[in-house]
Design an enzyme around this catalytic site. Structure first.
Site, PDB file in Angstrom:
ATOM      1  N   GLU A 265     -13.774  -3.906  10.787  1.00 15.42           N
ATOM      2  CA  GLU A 265     -15.033  -3.501  10.181  1.00 15.42           C
ATOM      3  C   GLU A 265     -15.078  -4.247   8.782  1.00 15.42           C
ATOM      4  O   GLU A 265     -14.172  -3.988   7.905  1.00 15.42           O
ATOM      5  CB  GLU A 265     -15.051  -1.862  10.175  1.00 15.42           C
ATOM      6  CG  GLU A 265     -16.600  -1.706   9.678  1.00 15.42           C
ATOM      7  CD  GLU A 265     -16.669  -0.987   8.221  1.00 15.42           C
ATOM      8  OE1 GLU A 265     -17.050  -1.654   7.644  1.00 15.42           O
ATOM      9  OE2 GLU A 265     -16.259   0.167   8.028  1.00 15.42           O
ATOM     10  N   CYS A 302     -19.392   1.031   2.937  1.00 15.93           N
ATOM     11  CA  CYS A 302     -19.819  -0.114   3.701  1.00 15.93           C
ATOM     12  C   CYS A 302     -21.278   0.146   4.346  1.00 15.93           C
ATOM     13  O   CYS A 302     -21.618  -0.760   4.864  1.00 15.93           O
ATOM     14  CB  CYS A 302     -18.833   0.122   4.954  1.00 15.93           C
ATOM     15  SG  CYS A 302     -18.255   1.466   5.547  1.00 15.93           S
TER      16      CYS A 302
END
Length: 526
Positions: A265, A302
């Protein structure tokens, strides 16, 4: 619990032979005791070999046994909640309320997976009984289910010292699937990692599992992580971090003689589309909400909204003016590491040479190497189309406003986007109905579509998807948050012609586990 600065190799302490390093307190820059020691190549090898040996028994452990193990870890985290949060606060400068909540979130993730594996239907059992009389050829008895991959290497994240690190979602989902785990701790918060590792190690012993089920290795550089990914007994990798780091691991995993899956990720700008209805509701509230979202955690989420598309409609100028005021009135934030702060400075200076820097936080007294100030950039949709990397993530408290003249500009911008974790639409029901094509495009660009909410904050639940097309992740079919994350660490195995007694319980006709299965293509509920 005592901090020693040594790796934990299957429950035993590592040596102090490796290179030493220390965590730094972002508020003031002081080095924190103790000195941590990088794992030696022999220790990395020992951790992986122990994990491989442990796989033989742990992969066969019942769902109930794995659930008890996960719940014991969760209980341990909560028992040491204050100590974990206090150490994480020293190493990250993140606020204590946030960190105390992160302990609870981490425990909650473990319990979510405990419930999943205890119930057991996640293994996707499928049964196609033999058809001996079928013409022109009989069909043999064919059954399949998901089985664990093998030892998994997990890399801790910088921005979530608990929920995405040693005892975080990657570790929890791999352990739930039946995979032993070797974690490479993040060097920015090694003390928090060591505390969490001690809790997991104690749970391994208390549940009488093989000690190789879990190990933790420290390293301030690249050697231990590289050795983990290249080790022939590691069967999968999980990583949360930068595009540069994730891509390096992807290439290592793919370049092995036997390539393995690498679930990363990485980078996401998380576009926000402000539709006219959102401005009609109140530009001041919208500006306040957006500012709070892109500066939350000093912009080190994020899911930070890094690109915001704004229409030329009533309220737009008021919205921009309010946002300018919020940015200009803000102070400096302490970023997680000096390296992150340097990269934020470099990236925002580069952006300022490409588009207009329209507002920034005032200069204050904090000039430490960890400090960063909020910045607001503005551009036209033509700027974005001419320079698509403007939509890329900058890790820190900034965002880019892109001015659009209408629906066609939104569609052009959406088509030009790379992959993102989230895409947000702000407006009313009428706006949604008028932008069906935009929604269709965004389905191909992001893993989670949000209506009238901000992307920061990822709920841990069964339906959550925290993933998306590259470069947000390495594989858009999977998520790193929510119970679906377990499927990264399992593969289908088919059993053909086996007698009942030799089949896994999940595939036996009697269904002793009482799970939901697919029989002859029809859902069979116990």
């Amino acid at each position: 619990m005592e901090l020693t600065g040594q790796s934990l190799i299957g429950g035993r302490r590592g040596t102090r032979e490796g290179t030493g390093f220390q965590a730094m307190n972002p508020q003031g820059g002081a080095a924190l005791e103790p000195i941590y020691h990088s794992a030696t190549s022999a220790e990395v090898n020992e951790a992986v070999e122990l994990a491989s040996v442990a796989f033989a028994s742990y992969s066969q452990a019942s769902g109930a046994a794995r659930a008890a193990f996960l719940r014991r870890i969760a209980d341990g985290l909560e028992h040491h909640r204050d100590a974990l949060a206090e150490r994480a606060h020293l190493e990250t400068a993140l606020p204590m309320p946030r960190l105390l909540g992160e302990v609870s979130r981490t425990a909650g993730q473990l319990r979510l997976f405990a419930g999943l594996v205890e119930e057991g239907s996640w293994v996707n059992a499928r049964i196609d009984p033999a058809l001996p009389d079928r013409q022109p050829m009989p069909r043999p008895d064919i059954r399949s289910m998901l089985r664990p991959l093998g030892p998994v290497a997990v890399f801790g994240a910088s921005n979530f010292p608990l929920a995405f690190s040693v005892a975080g979602g990657d570790t929890a989902s791999a352990l739930a699937a039946g995979c032993p785990v070797v974690v490479k701790a993040h060097p920015a918060h090694p003390g928090t990692g060591e505390l969490a590792a001690q809790i997991i190690t104690e749970a391994v012993a208390a549940q009488r599992l093989h000690r190789g089920v879990f190990s933790l290795v420290f390293d301030s550089g690249l050697e231990a992580g590289t050795a983990l990914v290249r080790h022939p007994l590691i069967r999968a990798v999980a990583f949360t971090g930068s595009l540069r780091g994730g891509r390096a691991l992807m290439d290592l995993a793919a370049g092995r003689p036997d390539p393995i899956p690498c679930f990363t990720e990485m980078s996401s700008g998380n576009p926000v589309f402000v539709l006219p209805g959102a401005l009609r509701k109140g530009p001041a509230a919208l500006a306040k909400g957006l500012f709070g979202s892109f500066t939350l955690g000093a912009g080190q989420f994020c899911t930070k909204p890094g690109i915001v598309l704004v229409p030329e409609s009533d309220g737009a100028s008021d919205f921009v003016q309010e946002l300018h005021a919020h940015v200009a009135g803000s102070g400096a934030s302490a970023l997680l590491t000096a390296g992150i702060a340097r990269e934020y400075s470099r990236a925002t200076q580069a952006r300022a040479s490409q588009v207009r820097l329209s507002a920034h936080a005032g200069e204050g007294e904090d000039s430490s190497e960890f400090a960063a100030r909020a910045k607001l950039f503005e551009a036209s949709v033509d700027d974005l189309l001419a320079n698509p990397p403007l939509a890329d993530e900058i890790f820190g408290p900034d965002t880019l406003l892109v001015h659009c003249s209408g629906t066609q500009d939104y569609l052009r911008a959406a088509q030009a986007l790379d992959g993102h974790l989230t895409a947000t639409l702000l407006g009313d029901d009428e706006d949604l109905a008028a932008n069906r094509e935009l929604i269709r495009i965004l389905e191909q660009k992001a893993g989670r579509l949000i209506f009238n909410g901000f992307p920061t904050g990822v709920e841990v639940c069964h339906a959550m998807v925290h993933g998306g097309p590259y470069p947000s992740t390495s594989d858009p079919r999977f998520t790193s948050v929510g119970s679906l994350a377990i499927y990264r660490f399992a593969r289908p195995v088919c059993f053909q012609g086996f007698p009942q007694a030799m089949l896994p319980q999940a595939l036996q006709d009697a269904n002793p586990l009482g799970i939901t299965r697919l029989r002859d293509g029809k859902l069979e509920v116990s």
